[in-house]
Write a protein that holds these residues in place. Structure first.
Motif, PDB file in Angstrom:
ATOM      1  N   PRO A 110      50.290  83.002  56.899  1.00 36.95           N
ATOM      2  CA  PRO A 110      50.245  83.998  55.819  1.00 36.95           C
ATOM      3  C   PRO A 110      50.213  85.431  56.320  1.00 36.95           C
ATOM      4  O   PRO A 110      50.710  86.333  55.637  1.00 36.95           O
ATOM      5  CB  PRO A 110      48.977  83.636  55.042  1.00 36.95           C
ATOM      6  CG  PRO A 110      48.198  82.751  55.959  1.00 36.95           C
ATOM      7  CD  PRO A 110      49.179  82.054  56.827  1.00 36.95           C
ATOM      8  N   SER A 130      47.889  78.101  57.854  1.00 41.56           N
ATOM      9  CA  SER A 130      48.159  77.472  56.569  1.00 41.56           C
ATOM     10  C   SER A 130      47.219  76.299  56.318  1.00 41.56           C
ATOM     11  O   SER A 130      46.818  76.043  55.180  1.00 41.56           O
ATOM     12  CB  SER A 130      49.615  77.002  56.510  1.00 41.56           C
ATOM     13  OG  SER A 130      50.493  78.109  56.524  1.00 41.56           O
ATOM     14  N   ILE A 158      55.575  78.210  52.556  1.00 34.66           N
ATOM     15  CA  ILE A 158      54.115  78.191  52.579  1.00 34.66           C
ATOM     16  C   ILE A 158      53.570  77.626  53.883  1.00 34.66           C
ATOM     17  O   ILE A 158      52.367  77.751  54.147  1.00 34.66           O
ATOM     18  CB  ILE A 158      53.546  77.427  51.374  1.00 34.66           C
ATOM     19  CG1 ILE A 158      53.923  75.942  51.424  1.00 34.66           C
ATOM     20  CG2 ILE A 158      54.002  78.056  50.074  1.00 34.66           C
ATOM     21  CD1 ILE A 158      53.246  75.109  50.323  1.00 34.66           C
ATOM     22  N   TYR A 206      48.641  79.034  48.431  1.00 36.32           N
ATOM     23  CA  TYR A 206      49.207  80.023  49.348  1.00 36.32           C
ATOM     24  C   TYR A 206      49.351  81.368  48.641  1.00 36.32           C
ATOM     25  O   TYR A 206      49.025  82.419  49.200  1.00 36.32           O
ATOM     26  CB  TYR A 206      50.560  79.529  49.838  1.00 36.32           C
ATOM     27  CG  TYR A 206      51.111  80.257  51.036  1.00 36.32           C
ATOM     28  CD1 TYR A 206      50.836  79.822  52.332  1.00 36.32           C
ATOM     29  CD2 TYR A 206      51.933  81.367  50.885  1.00 36.32           C
ATOM     30  CE1 TYR A 206      51.356  80.472  53.440  1.00 36.32           C
ATOM     31  CE2 TYR A 206      52.466  82.029  51.987  1.00 36.32           C
ATOM     32  CZ  TYR A 206      52.168  81.576  53.266  1.00 36.32           C
ATOM     33  OH  TYR A 206      52.687  82.237  54.354  1.00 36.32           O
TER      34      TYR A 206
END
Length: 295
Positions: free
Chosen positions: A281, A6, A277, A106
């Motif tokens: 991912p 992230s 977030i 994100y």
């Protein structure tokens, strides 16, 4: 590892770099609607792109043209992949633990990765950015150049204004004539909304609709700083504070809100991936892609 992934989103503007990092080792496609290999009909050549399988390179054409080309062979599936980005003002909400990271960045990363996978599979894919009451559309197409167009549009997206109204969405999302696979990234803070109604309508038209609901750790736990005042970025309801005495009520209302969202989408066969977030991912992307093609 999650924080490192992230943090990469927060500290680079190069979506290509983030895509390579997130997709490394993912080994997963979007759908099974397109078939390749023996027994399928040759469709076209296209220039080799990073990530393509070497076994699909036409070596005879390489000898003649001195460039790498990939043979596209497919059974006609007419599947288009559409990416829907909520770029309304609430998507500017930042992470309180990872500096420079917000919901919009994100969301752009997730959608960029889906676009890269669609490009590798030879699918047509397009993008709709919902921001400032408007729909900004990148029409569906195939190939590496289309990927660059989509990535450029994602990189330009800014969180501002509200979602388009129902009429704007109906006229802007003009891809309903053939089966589509639709990935929508939003925070679902408004429910119902023109976007939620559009997703339900698209699913009723037999499109494969998949939604990702993005929140921050602070939104999920109520860990907001009580010192500053907060303003609704999409409304004119005034300025609010958030203190420890309000946390319990906030969490109760939040849980009720998202229980309603989840139940309504489930009832209409729209799978929902809820993510923070601050999560890696790649983990969220795996969940998003895991749903089987239900057309």
């Amino acid at each position: 590892m999650a924080r490192a992934s992230s943090a990469l989103i927060a500290h680079t503007t190069k979506l290509e770099l983030v895509i390579r990092h997130v997709l490394a080792g993912l080994g997963q496609g979007i759908h099974a609607g397109r078939e390749r290999g023996a027994g399928v009909e040759f469709s076209e050549y296209r220039a080799y792109a990073p990530g393509d399988e070497w076994r699909r390179v036409d070596w005879k054409l390489l000898a003649r043209a001195d460039r790498y080309y990939v043979r596209e062979a497919e059974r006609d599936s007419h599947v288009a992949v559409w990416l829907l980005l909520d770029a309304s003002a609430s998507m500017a909400e930042p992470s309180r633990s990872i500096e420079g990271l917000d919901k919009l960045g994100y969301a752009c990363t997730l959608l960029a990765c889906v676009a890269a996978i669609a490009q590798r599979q030879g699918d047509a894919f397009g993008l709709a950015v919902l921001s400032g009451g408007r729909v900004q559309l990148v029409p569906a197409a195939r190939g590496p150049r289309q990927l660059q167009r989509v990535l450029a549009k994602l990189a330009q997206a800014q969180a501002e204004g509200g979602l388009p109204d129902a009429d704007a969405l109906r006229s802007g999302l003009r891809f309903t004539g053939s089966p589509s696979l639709i990935f929508a990234a939003t925070d679902f803070l408004d429910w119902p909304s023109p976007l939620s109604e559009a997703l339900v309508r698209l699913r009723a038209m037999r499109h494969d609709v998949r939604a990702a609901c993005l929140q921050t750790d602070a939104e999920c736990t109520g860990a907001f700083d009580s010192a500053p005042a907060y303003r609704d970025p999409e409304g004119a309801a005034g300025v609010f504070r958030f203190g420890a005495d309000l946390r319990e009520g906030y969490l109760r209302n939040r849980e009720a809100h998202f229980d309603t969202v989840t139940a309504a989408l489930r009832a209409r066969d729209v799978p929902l991936v809820a993510a923070r977030i601050e999560q890696a991912p790649g983990e969220v992307l795996r969940q998003w892609l895991r749903q089987k093609d239900r057309r």
